[in-house]
Design a protein around this motif. Structure first.
Motif, PDB file in Angstrom:
ATOM      1  N   UNK A   7      -3.788 -27.034  43.233  1.00 53.24           N
ATOM      2  CA  UNK A   7      -5.037 -27.017  42.469  1.00 53.24           C
ATOM      3  C   UNK A   7      -4.763 -27.126  40.964  1.00 53.24           C
ATOM      4  N   UNK A   8      -3.609 -26.584  40.550  1.00 51.54           N
ATOM      5  CA  UNK A   8      -3.251 -26.591  39.122  1.00 51.54           C
ATOM      6  C   UNK A   8      -1.807 -26.141  38.990  1.00 51.54           C
ATOM      7  N   UNK A   9      -1.207 -26.201  37.794  1.00 54.91           N
ATOM      8  CA  UNK A   9       0.229 -26.007  37.614  1.00 54.91           C
ATOM      9  C   UNK A   9       0.685 -24.547  37.566  1.00 54.91           C
ATOM     10  N   UNK A  10      -0.218 -23.586  37.575  1.00 49.89           N
ATOM     11  CA  UNK A  10       0.218 -22.193  37.344  1.00 49.89           C
ATOM     12  C   UNK A  10       1.145 -21.686  38.447  1.00 49.89           C
ATOM     13  N   UNK A  11       1.102 -22.300  39.625  1.00 48.48           N
ATOM     14  CA  UNK A  11       1.953 -21.829  40.744  1.00 48.48           C
ATOM     15  C   UNK A  11       3.435 -22.036  40.453  1.00 48.48           C
ATOM     16  N   UNK A  12       3.724 -22.931  39.519  1.00 43.28           N
ATOM     17  CA  UNK A  12       5.130 -23.307  39.280  1.00 43.28           C
ATOM     18  C   UNK A  12       5.976 -22.096  38.877  1.00 43.28           C
ATOM     19  N   UNK A  13       5.375 -21.196  38.092  1.00 42.07           N
ATOM     20  CA  UNK A  13       6.155 -20.065  37.544  1.00 42.07           C
ATOM     21  C   UNK A  13       6.675 -19.152  38.652  1.00 42.07           C
ATOM     22  N   UNK A  14       6.057 -19.211  39.838  1.00 43.57           N
ATOM     23  CA  UNK A  14       6.520 -18.343  40.932  1.00 43.57           C
ATOM     24  C   UNK A  14       7.661 -18.983  41.727  1.00 43.57           C
ATOM     25  N   UNK A  15       7.930 -20.252  41.483  1.00 42.28           N
ATOM     26  CA  UNK A  15       8.916 -20.951  42.324  1.00 42.28           C
ATOM     27  C   UNK A  15      10.347 -20.648  41.900  1.00 42.28           C
ATOM     28  N   UNK A  16      11.240 -20.630  42.879  1.00 43.32           N
ATOM     29  CA  UNK A  16      12.670 -20.477  42.580  1.00 43.32           C
ATOM     30  C   UNK A  16      13.232 -21.831  42.153  1.00 43.32           C
ATOM     31  N   UNK A  17      14.495 -21.827  41.704  1.00 45.52           N
ATOM     32  CA  UNK A  17      15.129 -23.092  41.293  1.00 45.52           C
ATOM     33  C   UNK A  17      15.126 -24.070  42.467  1.00 45.52           C
ATOM     34  N   UNK A  18      15.479 -23.536  43.671  1.00 40.24           N
ATOM     35  CA  UNK A  18      15.527 -24.442  44.840  1.00 40.24           C
ATOM     36  C   UNK A  18      14.133 -25.006  45.135  1.00 40.24           C
ATOM     37  N   UNK A  19      13.138 -24.144  45.061  1.00 34.65           N
ATOM     38  CA  UNK A  19      11.771 -24.609  45.361  1.00 34.65           C
ATOM     39  C   UNK A  19      11.310 -25.637  44.336  1.00 34.65           C
ATOM     40  N   UNK A  20      11.710 -25.434  43.085  1.00 32.93           N
ATOM     41  CA  UNK A  20      11.348 -26.415  42.042  1.00 32.93           C
ATOM     42  C   UNK A  20      12.001 -27.769  42.349  1.00 32.93           C
ATOM     43  N   UNK A  21      13.269 -27.720  42.748  1.00 35.71           N
ATOM     44  CA  UNK A  21      13.948 -28.981  43.063  1.00 35.71           C
ATOM     45  C   UNK A  21      13.401 -29.622  44.332  1.00 35.71           C
ATOM     46  N   UNK A  22      13.009 -28.801  45.285  1.00 32.06           N
ATOM     47  CA  UNK A  22      12.372 -29.360  46.495  1.00 32.06           C
ATOM     48  C   UNK A  22      11.034 -30.002  46.151  1.00 32.06           C
ATOM     49  N   UNK A  23      10.322 -29.356  45.230  1.00 39.19           N
ATOM     50  CA  UNK A  23       9.032 -29.921  44.792  1.00 39.19           C
ATOM     51  C   UNK A  23       9.263 -31.281  44.131  1.00 39.19           C
TER      52      UNK A  23
END
Ligand code: TPP
Ligand code: DXP
Ligand code: MG
Length: 627
Positions: A7-23
């Motif tokens: 819905x919007x970018x605020x969820x990013x701050x909760x992601x781990x490094x791996x989750x960010x790279x998977x995204x």
């Protein structure tokens, strides 16, 4: 991850490094698959995935202003701001724009389509913020192509003289559409390639990975920069402008990007974050694409990388045809030189550059310079040919007026993408060139109906290289027709394309509309005299006078550009000056910006389609007058 659920970018701050790279992996695959269906700007967006994620991780859009120069590389931003579901209609009529659009989202804080405006807007946003005593970050993302545009450098100069902080993200993928050129690119190359700097960068990276953020890292960064300044690279151009510099940073390492962006966020002064990315990353066909084939692409086959609708191979683009005729002339006249402002591929000038590299000049995204450069070459006894897209030519209005026409300097300028272009939408429709150029004294403005007239006009210009010649050609392909290089046109002459003695009315049109109109009128057996008004300046006054005084049969002027300042306006002025009391019907674009979509959809929407024209003709011939 199902990107359509974002819905919007605020969820990013909760992601781990791996989750960010998977995204990042998911977004990259989504863009490749989606653009393979719809077409669009592929390689720029593949190169900016990690950077855009890191930007939306560190900064809080829309309070913090994140926006992209040109805007063709905003697809990741659109996915992170809740628009993934709309990509099925990317660049379609009433669909998702291929550029940032404020009407689409509160996260789109600026709009463009034309290059090199982002930093100017950013400086203004920063000054307004401080006057309003607000505290958000202003974060323009500017490519290594866009940063060399004149307006970017004007804004950089201004930014260096004020204390209003901007965080300028320089997305350096060493590419414009094709390879980036120029002194700025050489500087960036030096910084990127310097061993010492890269060694220092490794140390820098290790500090960033393990070191404490804040003062410690900042001091280390200063040390590296000072070392580089002293030991290796002269001041970075940015510091000469009074702006801090951070980088170069690996634009595909999300953690490193986040660290440096947080450093930039804490920086007191305006700061450039130099991010090194790879255009086309993640799709093998688009990686190392030196010519820019994958910059903008039609729909393509994912596996083979082959464009789906490669069109009719027997047809050639208008751009290819004019470039071919100029190439023939460059072979026989060594004084002819060719210029492009960063559009070698789009203007189909590859062959010119291949055959005559020493007489062809890509000046980068710098239309103002390109036109005055043309004037300078002309005044120095060269015979310059320049190709500029109609909408980008708007950038160089005074250079055409003040530097070329006023001095009556001979040149040949191809106004490419003239008319409605389609999916790029309102920023790219070439619908202003007739109205902005026709008032300028000394110029010739020509609109060929086919390949023959195009080639004949090029011949006429080079045989009589004594005035500023402008020729407007549309986007798209036609049947090629070769002509002998002595085959010329008489300036200021219109032609009667079809006429029976008992014709019922006269239809005046020009360019690629002529053949389309002829075909449909012939198929409907309509008894209409068709006039090819191919010279918009100078008009064929003898023929105009005859048409407008010989009888009172209806006249319709049909154009696919803005009505204001069009040929119709020119004819009205002519009739008034000659005291010819004659009205005529006029079909052209109303006073607004046309949408994006297929050319046909836009024509239908604007009522400048052929059916509308034929209906109007039938109405006029039957004497019916609808309001
Ligand atoms: C005034 C103007 N001239 C030319 C263009 C065509 N154009 C669109 S993107 C582009 C290259 C931009 O290069 P860069 O800023 O490095 O972005 P990248 O695609 O590499 O991310 C060009 C020349 C334009 N949009 N506007
Ligand atoms: C973003 C931009 O300005 C260019 O990529 C433009 O879209 C090219 O247009 P053509 O596809 O008509 O060459
Ligand atoms: Mg680039």
């Amino acid at each position: 991850m199902d990107l359509t659920k974002i819905k919007g970018p605020s969820f990013l701050k909760e992601l781990t490094e791996k989750e960010l790279n998977d995204l990042a992996k998911d977004i990259r695959q989504f863009i490749i698959e989606s653009v393979s269906q719809t077409g669009g700007h592929l390689s720029s967006n593949l190169g900016i995935v990690e950077l855009t994620i890191a930007l939306h991780y560190v900064f809080n859009s829309p309070e913090d202003k994140i926006f992209f120069d040109v805007g063709h590389q905003c697809y990741v931003h659109k996915i992170l701001t809740g628009r993934a579901k709309d990509f099925t209609h990317l660049r379609k009529f009433n669909g998702l724009s291929g550029f940032q659009k404020r009407c689409e989202s509160k996260h789109d804080v600026w709009e463009a389509g034309h290059s090199s405006t982002a930093l100017s807007a950013a400086v203004a946003m920063a000054i307004a913020r401080d006057l309003n005593k607000e505290s958000f970050s202003v974060v323009p993302v500017v490519g290594d192509g866009a940063i060399v545009g004149g307006e970017s450098l004007e804004a950089l100069n201004h930014l260096g003289s004020i204390n209003n902080k901007v965080i300028l993200i320089l997305n350096d993928n060493q590419m414009s559409i094709s390879k980036s050129i120029g002194g700025m690119n050489n500087f960036l190359n030096n910084v990127r390639m310097s061993n010492t700097y890269n060694k220092m960068k490794d140390d820098y990276r290790s500090i960033l990975q393990h070191g404490k953020l804040g003062e410690g890292v900042y001091k280390a960064t200063k040390y590296i920069k000072d070392f580089v300044k002293r030991g290796f690279i002269n001041d970075t151009i940015f510091e000469d402008f009074g702006i801090d510099y951070l980088g170069p940073v690996d634009g595909h390492n999300i953690v490193e990007l986040i660290r440096v962006l947080q450093l930039a966020q804490k920086n007191k002064k305006s700061v450039v974050v130099h991010v090194v990315t790879e255009k086309g990353k993640g799709y093998s066909f688009a990686e190392n694409d030196q010519e820019g084939k994958w910059h903008g692409t039609p729909p393509f086959n994912l596996k083979s990388g082959r464009v789906l609708s490669s069109g009719n191979p027997s047809k050639k683009s208008w751009s290819e045809i004019i470039s071919d005729q100029v190439l023939q002339w460059m072979k026989i006249d060594k004084d002819i030189v060719s210029i492009t402002p960063a559009m070698i591929k789009g203007s189909a000038m590859n062959n010119l550059f291949k055959v005559f590299p020493e007489r062809c000049f890509d000046v980068g995204i710098a239309e103002e310079h390109a036109l005055t450069f043309t004037a300078g070459l002309s005044i120095s006894q060269k015979k310059p040919f320049i190709s500029v897209y109609s909408s980008f030519l708007q950038r160089a209005y005074d250079q055409i007026n003040h530097d070329i026409a006023r001095m009556d300097l001979p040149c040949l300028c191809s106004i490419d993408r003239a008319g409605i272009v389609g999916e790029d939408g309102p920023t790219h429709h070439g619908v202003f060139d007739v109205s902005i150029l026709s008032p300028i004294p000394n110029i010739v403005l020509f609109a060929p109906k086919d390949a023959r007239e195009l080639r004949q006009f090029v011949n006429t210009a080079f045989h009589n290289f004594n005035k500023p010649y402008f020729i407007r050609i549309p986007r798209g392909s036609i049947d090629d027709i070769k002509v002998d290089y002595n085959n010329q046109l008489e300036l200021g002459t219109w032609t009667i394309e079809s006429c029976k003695d008992d014709y019922k009315m006269t239809l005046i049109c020009y360019g690629d509309n002529v053949e389309k109109i002829k075909t449909i009128i012939k198929s409907k057996h309509l008894n209409i005299r068709i006039i090819n008004a191919r010279f918009i300046k100078p008009i064929d006054e003898d023929m105009v006078h005859k048409i407008f005084t010989e009888n009172d049969k209806p006249i319709l002027v049909y154009e696919t550009i803005l009505k204001t300042g069009s040929l119709g306006s020119i004819l009205l002025t002519y009739c008034n000056e000659k005291h010819i009391l004659r009205t005529f019907e006029h079909i052209a674009l109303a006073d607004h910006y046309s949408k994006q979509g297929s050319v046909q959809e836009i024509y239908d929407d604007e009522k400048i389609d052929l059916d509308t024209v034929i209906n109007k003709c039938e109405e006029l011939m039957n004497g019916k007058k609808e309001n």
